[in-house]
Motif scaffolding. Structure first.
Motif, short mmCIF file in Angstrom:
data_model
loop_
_atom_site.label_atom_id
_atom_site.label_comp_id
_atom_site.label_asym_id
_atom_site.label_seq_id
_atom_site.Cartn_x
_atom_site.Cartn_y
_atom_site.Cartn_z
N LEU A 174 0.83 -1.21 0.00
CA LEU A 174 0.00 0.00 0.00
C LEU A 174 0.87 1.25 0.00
CD1 LEU A 174 -2.83 -0.99 2.50
CD2 LEU A 174 -3.03 -0.66 0.03
N ALA A 175 1.94 1.23 0.79
CA ALA A 175 2.85 2.38 0.81
C ALA A 175 3.47 2.61 -0.57
CB ALA A 175 3.95 2.15 1.86
N GLN A 176 3.86 1.52 -1.23
CA GLN A 176 4.46 1.65 -2.55
C GLN A 176 3.46 2.22 -3.56
OE1 GLN A 176 7.14 -1.68 -3.80
NE2 GLN A 176 6.53 -2.48 -1.80
N MET A 177 2.20 1.81 -3.45
CA MET A 177 1.17 2.35 -4.36
C MET A 177 0.98 3.85 -4.14
SD MET A 177 -1.74 -0.53 -4.86
CE MET A 177 -1.69 -1.43 -3.34
N LEU A 178 0.99 4.26 -2.88
CA LEU A 178 0.88 5.69 -2.58
C LEU A 178 2.10 6.45 -3.06
CD1 LEU A 178 -0.65 5.57 1.01
CD2 LEU A 178 -1.76 6.37 -1.08
N GLU A 179 3.27 5.86 -2.92
CA GLU A 179 4.51 6.52 -3.33
C GLU A 179 4.58 6.70 -4.84
OE1 GLU A 179 6.86 4.61 0.48
OE2 GLU A 179 7.15 3.74 -1.51
N VAL A 180 3.86 5.91 -5.58
CA VAL A 180 3.76 6.06 -7.03
C VAL A 180 2.51 6.87 -7.39
CG1 VAL A 180 3.41 4.83 -9.20
CG2 VAL A 180 5.07 3.99 -7.57
N GLY A 181 1.41 6.57 -6.74
CA GLY A 181 0.13 7.17 -7.09
C GLY A 181 0.06 8.66 -6.83
N ILE A 182 0.57 9.11 -5.70
CA ILE A 182 0.50 10.53 -5.38
C ILE A 182 1.31 11.36 -6.39
CG2 ILE A 182 1.14 12.30 -3.68
CD1 ILE A 182 0.24 10.23 -1.52
#
Length: 109
Positions: free
Chosen positions: A48-56
């Protein structure tokens, strides 16, 4: 077709679908490895952290005009994502086997 239109089409119809397919392949690898039984919620939280780090940063780039601040946000996201990815693999390899296909899928992602 202008360069801008080509890049837009390439991102929409090549990169994003390939990225989604790789994400589905990663999900299949994790399902096959039963991460819920070995690596558990901690590995899922790292994902989830990795998705946020890419998504944001991606969202910022889509909403705002590209400038130095947007590029800095994108670089920060990239650095954080790589650090989290290394932490994720280090944690996961202690808890479960990470197969060759999963390693290749992760390198694509």
């Amino acid at each position: 077709m202008s360069v801008s239109e080509f890049v837009d089409a390439y991102l929409r119809y090549a990169i994003v679908p390939a990225w989604l397919i790789a994400g589905l392949a990663d999900w299949a690898c994790h399902r096959r490895a039963h991460i819920e039984r070995n690596a558990g919620a901690k590995e899922s939280a790292m994902h989830l952290a990795q998705m946020l780090e890419v998504g944001i940063p991606l969202l910022v780039a889509l909403i705002f005009r590209i400038n130095a601040i947007v590029i800095a946000i994108m670089l920060l996201g990239l650095i954080l994502h790589e650090i989290t990815a290394l932490w994720d693999v280090h944690y996961a390899k202690q808890k479960r086997d990470i197969g060759t296909i999963e390693q290749h899928v992760h390198s694509f992602l």
